[in-house]
Design a protein around this motif. Structure first.
Motif, mmCIF file in Angstrom:
data_model
loop_
_atom_site.group_PDB
_atom_site.id
_atom_site.type_symbol
_atom_site.label_atom_id
_atom_site.label_comp_id
_atom_site.label_asym_id
_atom_site.label_seq_id
_atom_site.Cartn_x
_atom_site.Cartn_y
_atom_site.Cartn_z
ATOM 1 N N PHE A 62 0.798 -1.217 0.000
ATOM 2 C CA PHE A 62 0.000 0.000 0.000
ATOM 3 C C PHE A 62 0.841 1.282 0.000
ATOM 4 N N VAL A 63 2.170 1.155 -0.093
ATOM 5 C CA VAL A 63 3.012 2.341 0.064
ATOM 6 C C VAL A 63 2.758 3.368 -1.028
ATOM 7 N N ASP A 64 2.411 2.923 -2.230
ATOM 8 C CA ASP A 64 2.127 3.867 -3.313
ATOM 9 C C ASP A 64 0.901 4.711 -2.982
ATOM 10 N N ASP A 65 -0.138 4.071 -2.455
ATOM 11 C CA ASP A 65 -1.347 4.805 -2.066
ATOM 12 C C ASP A 65 -1.057 5.766 -0.924
ATOM 13 N N LEU A 66 -0.236 5.344 0.025
ATOM 14 C CA LEU A 66 0.117 6.224 1.139
ATOM 15 C C LEU A 66 0.891 7.446 0.653
ATOM 16 N N ALA A 67 1.805 7.222 -0.297
ATOM 17 C CA ALA A 67 2.588 8.336 -0.836
ATOM 18 C C ALA A 67 1.685 9.350 -1.523
ATOM 19 N N VAL A 68 0.695 8.869 -2.260
ATOM 20 C CA VAL A 68 -0.263 9.770 -2.921
ATOM 21 C C VAL A 68 -1.067 10.535 -1.875
ATOM 22 N N ALA A 69 -1.466 9.846 -0.805
ATOM 23 C CA ALA A 69 -2.305 10.467 0.223
ATOM 24 C C ALA A 69 -1.597 11.609 0.943
ATOM 25 N N VAL A 70 -0.264 11.511 1.139
ATOM 26 C CA VAL A 70 0.449 12.557 1.894
ATOM 27 C C VAL A 70 1.042 13.630 0.985
ATOM 28 N N THR A 71 0.856 13.498 -0.316
ATOM 29 C CA THR A 71 1.417 14.517 -1.239
ATOM 30 C C THR A 71 0.331 15.072 -2.166
ATOM 31 N N PRO A 72 -0.822 15.489 -1.634
ATOM 32 C CA PRO A 72 -1.858 16.052 -2.525
ATOM 33 C C PRO A 72 -1.402 17.343 -3.188
ATOM 34 N N PHE A 73 -0.466 18.036 -2.565
ATOM 35 C CA PHE A 73 0.046 19.288 -3.127
ATOM 36 C C PHE A 73 0.751 19.081 -4.468
ATOM 37 N N ALA A 74 1.147 17.829 -4.759
ATOM 38 C CA ALA A 74 1.884 17.552 -5.996
ATOM 39 C C ALA A 74 0.976 17.141 -7.148
ATOM 40 N N ASP A 75 -0.340 17.132 -6.929
ATOM 41 C CA ASP A 75 -1.260 16.659 -7.967
ATOM 42 C C ASP A 75 -1.160 17.461 -9.256
ATOM 43 N N SER A 78 4.263 18.837 -12.619
ATOM 44 C CA SER A 78 4.625 18.081 -13.808
ATOM 45 C C SER A 78 4.796 16.605 -13.442
ATOM 46 N N THR A 79 4.699 15.730 -14.427
ATOM 47 C CA THR A 79 4.793 14.291 -14.175
ATOM 48 C C THR A 79 6.096 13.917 -13.484
ATOM 49 N N THR A 80 7.201 14.509 -13.952
ATOM 50 C CA THR A 80 8.511 14.178 -13.376
ATOM 51 C C THR A 80 8.612 14.619 -11.927
ATOM 52 N N ALA A 81 8.229 15.871 -11.655
ATOM 53 C CA ALA A 81 8.315 16.393 -10.292
ATOM 54 C C ALA A 81 7.400 15.611 -9.352
ATOM 55 N N ARG A 82 6.197 15.312 -9.831
ATOM 56 C CA ARG A 82 5.247 14.557 -8.991
ATOM 57 C C ARG A 82 5.787 13.158 -8.686
ATOM 58 N N SER A 83 6.377 12.525 -9.685
ATOM 59 C CA SER A 83 6.926 11.181 -9.484
ATOM 60 C C SER A 83 8.074 11.202 -8.489
ATOM 61 N N VAL A 85 8.723 13.389 -6.003
ATOM 62 C CA VAL A 85 8.311 13.638 -4.622
ATOM 63 C C VAL A 85 7.582 12.419 -4.046
ATOM 64 N N ARG A 86 6.872 11.688 -4.887
ATOM 65 C CA ARG A 86 6.152 10.523 -4.376
ATOM 66 C C ARG A 86 7.077 9.330 -4.171
ATOM 67 N N PHE A 165 10.881 10.954 9.232
ATOM 68 C CA PHE A 165 10.065 10.761 8.042
ATOM 69 C C PHE A 165 9.888 12.088 7.305
ATOM 70 N N VAL A 166 9.583 13.143 8.043
ATOM 71 C CA VAL A 166 9.402 14.465 7.440
ATOM 72 C C VAL A 166 10.720 14.939 6.817
ATOM 73 N N ALA A 167 11.836 14.720 7.528
ATOM 74 C CA ALA A 167 13.145 15.136 7.002
ATOM 75 C C ALA A 167 13.515 14.367 5.748
ATOM 76 N N GLY A 168 12.898 13.203 5.540
ATOM 77 C CA GLY A 168 13.174 12.419 4.350
ATOM 78 C C GLY A 168 12.790 13.127 3.062
ATOM 79 N N PHE A 169 11.949 14.174 3.133
ATOM 80 C CA PHE A 169 11.554 14.924 1.951
ATOM 81 C C PHE A 169 12.622 15.938 1.533
ATOM 82 N N ILE A 170 13.613 16.177 2.380
ATOM 83 C CA ILE A 170 14.672 17.128 2.029
ATOM 84 C C ILE A 170 15.583 16.480 0.991
#
Length: 263
Positions: A62-75, A78-83, A85-86, A165-170
């Protein structure tokens, strides 16, 4: 004199860290030489391992669904940037899941297998002269205290894991520095958790364990990080749990200034 002392201190800490990691190797050696006793420790680890492997497999599914759920700002990105961050979000979930899985697995397995691991730890100490000033701790009292300490340590792991986990986005930092910090934090918590049995036999609780291990933190970290990395290997936690308990008995003796050479 201060600058020249810093490298020397770093070298000394590095040696103690390596010495701590070597205690796990010694625990494995004791495991190999006493298979009858040590294999008893695999039984509770196998039970817990089956549960936690299943739970982690669900996370992977389910990790793909979880990644989508916590990154709605990336909807709308662009496809590359969204991919990108997810993917980072998925790696963050998997890393946090790995940290919590290792720590909760250890906590649950130590509680479930308390009689087995107590026996393993006690037998190891008998090889090196026994337990000085041992106290008799009733089984149910020991089990309650062990469970309470494990819950506190897991709660601390959650509190630390969420910022990681939050720092992992840096960018870059999240994929390099954060995993190292996670291994160090996880290693420290594992070391504190695994030395519970030998400290209980001496009438010492969680606060005492922390204080004693802090006095030689590099050695404790060397042991804990080595265990943490091995537990991340598939089936490593199940197969090496008894060896980690044996190594923890040696770590406790070294930290308390007691001999760890047979004689």
């Amino acid at each position: 004199m201060q600058p020249s002392g810093i490298p020397g201190a770093a070298v000394g800490a590095g040696r103690r860290f390596a010495g701590g990691a070597a205690l796990l190797l010694r625990g494995i050696g004791l495991y190999v030489r006493s298979p009858g006793l040590m294999l008893l420790g695999v039984v509770p680890a196998l039970i817990s391992g089956t549960i936690f492997v299943g739970a982690y497999a669900l996370l992977v599914f389910f990790v793909d669904d979880l990644a989508v759920a916590v990154t709605p700002f990336a909807d709308d990105w662009s496809t590359t940037a969204r991919s990108v961050v997810r993917v980072v979000a998925m790696l963050g979930f998997l890393g946090l899941g790995g940290l919590l899985t290792v720590l909760t697995f250890t906590a649950v397995t130590l509680v479930v297998g308390d009689p087995f691991y107590e026996k393993i730890s006690e037998r190891v100490e008998q090889r090196y002269g026994g337990t000085p000033d041992a106290v008799e701790v009733p089984f149910w009292s020991s089990l309650r205290r062990s469970a309470a300490d494990s819950i506190r340590l897991v709660a601390l792991a959650v509190l630390v894991g969420i910022p990681l986990f939050v720092a992992g986005f840096i960018p870059l930092v999240g994929q390099t520095v954060v995993p190292v910090i996670g291994a160090v934090v996880g290693g420290w918590l594992l070391a504190v958790e695994l030395v519970g049995a030998p400290f209980y036999r001496r009438g010492k609780g969680l606060r005492d364990r922390r204080a004693v291990l802090k006095a030689d933190r590099p050695t404790a970290l060397g042991f804990g990080v080595a265990v943490f990395v091995c537990f991340l290997i598939p089936l490593g936690a199940v197969l090496l749990m008894p060896a980690a308990v044996a190594g923890a008995a040696l770590l406790a003796r070294r930290s308390l200034g007691q001999p760890i050479t047979e004689g």
